[in-house]
Scaffold this motif. Sequence first.
Motif, short mmCIF file in Angstrom:
data_model
loop_
_atom_site.label_atom_id
_atom_site.label_comp_id
_atom_site.label_asym_id
_atom_site.label_seq_id
_atom_site.Cartn_x
_atom_site.Cartn_y
_atom_site.Cartn_z
N ASP A 610 -3.77 -16.40 -4.76
CA ASP A 610 -2.73 -15.41 -5.02
C ASP A 610 -3.24 -13.99 -4.77
N SER A 613 -3.53 -13.41 -0.94
CA SER A 613 -2.24 -13.17 -0.26
C SER A 613 -1.69 -11.80 -0.59
N ARG A 614 -2.01 -11.26 -1.75
CA ARG A 614 -1.47 -9.95 -2.15
C ARG A 614 -2.32 -8.79 -1.63
N TYR A 615 -3.65 -8.94 -1.74
CA TYR A 615 -4.52 -7.81 -1.42
C TYR A 615 -5.36 -8.02 -0.15
N ASP A 642 -6.70 -3.08 -7.70
CA ASP A 642 -5.84 -2.11 -7.03
C ASP A 642 -6.66 -0.92 -6.53
#
Length: 845
Positions: A610, A613-615, A642
């Motif tokens: 997860d 796929s996001r970062y 982030d």
Amino acid sequence: MRTAATSRPRGGPRGERFDPASYEARWRERWEADELYRARDDDAERDKHYVLTMYPYPSGDLHIGHWYAATGPDIVARHRRMRGLNVMFPMGFDSFGLPAENAAIDRGVDPATWTAANLDRMRTQFRSMGCMFDWSREVVTSDPAYYRWTQWLFVQFFRAGLAYRAKAPVDWCPKDQVVLAREQVEGADRHCWRCGTQVEKRDLEQWFFRITNYADELLDFSAIDWPEPIRLMQTNWIGRSEGAEIVFPLDAPDIAPIRVFTTRPDTIFGATFMVLAPEHPLVERLTDAAQRADVEAYVAQARRSTEIDRLSAERERTGVFIGAHAVNPMTQERIPIWIADYVLPGYGTGAIMAVPAHDARDHAFATRYDLPIRHVVVPPSGELPADRAFVEHGADEVLVDSGEFSGMPGPAAIEAITRQLAENGMGARAVTYRLRDWLVSRQRYWGAPIPIVYCDEHGPQPVPEEQLPVLLPPDVDFAPTGVSPLQSHAEFLAGSCPVCHGPARRETDTMDTFVDSSWYYLRYCSPRDARQAWDPDQVAAWMPVDIYTGGAEHAVLHLMYARFFVKALRDMGLVAFDEPFLALRNQGQILGADHHRMSKSRGNVQNPDDLTSRYGADAVRLFLMFIGPWDQGGPWSSTGIDGIHRFLARVWAVADPRSAGTAGPLGGDGAQAADSVGGQAGRALRRATHVAIRDVGDDYAAFRFNTAVSKLMELTNAIGRAREAGHAGSTAYEAAADALLLLLAPIAPHISEELWARRGRPYSIHQQAWPEFDARLAAADTIELPVQVDGKLRDRLVVTPDTPAEEIERMALASPRVQTYLRGRPPLRVVQIAGKLINIVAPGE
């Protein structure tokens, strides 16, 4: 392999938006298609460098801990390749083991099918990390092409006298009628993981490797660079002790005397009773009829306890008198024989002479059972503790109540008493070890079958090499019948004796999976060789492993077994080196958010998919390396990722030609600004660049990945300030941006490759040399030197690095603050540590 001069894969985005999903998978596909990371056996120009990380068990999914463990060595492998080495960095799977067999029992899934599905899943996940694994060298230990050679190695050990069969205790579930692995025995009460029944000990014939033959050599770490805690754990596990073996005759003349090992023969005059391990073979023969029921009950109870429980300092000492006596060979005193569970069958001889005045455990036992306590060693003061054993052992202690040895210093008495025992035939110098031979038998299905057959006439015989591998039959019944499924497979059991060619029964035990991992690093050197376990030329070229990484929990199992294997193979003439792994580095453990080890049963496993796929993979890699020192680990938290993502966006902004405000690589439209920055600004940027080249390289080499990330951030910020000042496109700027990407490439391979391509540089960034460090350019324009008077800070000087020592001394002595303490007097002396400090020694009053 494609070797295009420029680097961008077709169809890639030319926009300036930072979007890892737009390029990461494309680059991985190209790297694999180009065999970019394939280690070349025929590379004669570069020195070899073998980097290896411990291969995983194919449990089905990689968790964040796998990423953490693999990213560190991947960075090192990439860095060393850029430093001009021919790096081999393979990957494989430790695919035999209990979970696959449990899946077969619980879910009716064939272990091979379950394992194959997990392998496919984990290969895909590993590839998503962007590691430079050489997949052409993959090994899978449950593949017959691999375990054929595991079996071949067993045969070599058997022929060399290093594999033998003997009785040994196993954990047995009386309800399921099955042997349990260590991991299947749970709780302080030692119950079966499946049914909860209390586990018993049973003695079974099992196979062993003679690792004890190499105990002394395994204590020598002089040729390897391993962490001190690992060396200490192996040293303690081997447990070498020097002392004496002493013979205690028995009342029963038809039974051989009891032999004990002690490191303190000087205390023998204080031996007032003997203790045997409950499992000692003489217990049954020596036990008096009146004591038999109590003794048998105690033995059964002891066999249910773990060694840790039996040795616990907090545990009350218990035992039973067996109704027999021995004779102290120095005092001729008749002393009682007890059994107690604090004596273990696997250490020394499984028997001790109990000296309660000088051993804490013996003292507690004697106090409980009102046995004599006789002091025979005292300190110089003569003062002895009233309610505990005197165990302090110093060179100045002396013997008392010890016959002719009374008054003798302790160390001298050890020598003298041992010598007299030897002269009387009652003892001798001896060395003993805590280490025991390696039990390699497992009463399971999913493992490499032990290649032995049993002939009624010729006994155990190795399967001929041309008949290997002995294959696991696929059509077995996994119902929990209490024995290995192989024992009920008639076709598997039917073998033939290689001596007389008559019928023989095949061994149904399989090998401990640590046997597989004790040699896998050799197979990586020639993984597709069908004629031999390894190609001797390739092993000679690649071995030993230069840097090995993995968890410290393997200190006394896998790591020691692999060392034993190499030493045994060397003595068989199969390899020509002494150690498998020249350097070892251990990663810390990434715990779950609950601060416990990640496991599916706890529900605290963090799946990295997860986050990826996001970062993007690069952000996950950087974040993991930034959370702290790699060898320490810590609890998982995604807080902060982030920030890493924003850092990579800043890298994109300063290194992408369009985002940075330049039209392209130097030599194109960007050349117009090539010399637009100079003076102090240019020197500052060049200095920041070369400081980063030096420091990041040093950090990668030393596995200090968290500080390397910090220095990459500092360089990015320096380039960003130059961009904001309008210097993008200058010579210093372009050199700094190129250097940033080269330094970033080992830890963030995807974005580095993408931006390198956008800058028009040759493919691939991972084939480029590490940038050269220029100490002159890294030097600061000025440095600050503390000025001390008599060791106390009094002032600071700001000078250029090349200021002569004489001028620095003149400036320091001219300082008004220094003169306050000198009061016009000349100093006794002035000490300078170049570039660090000045210390002025003032004259006395």
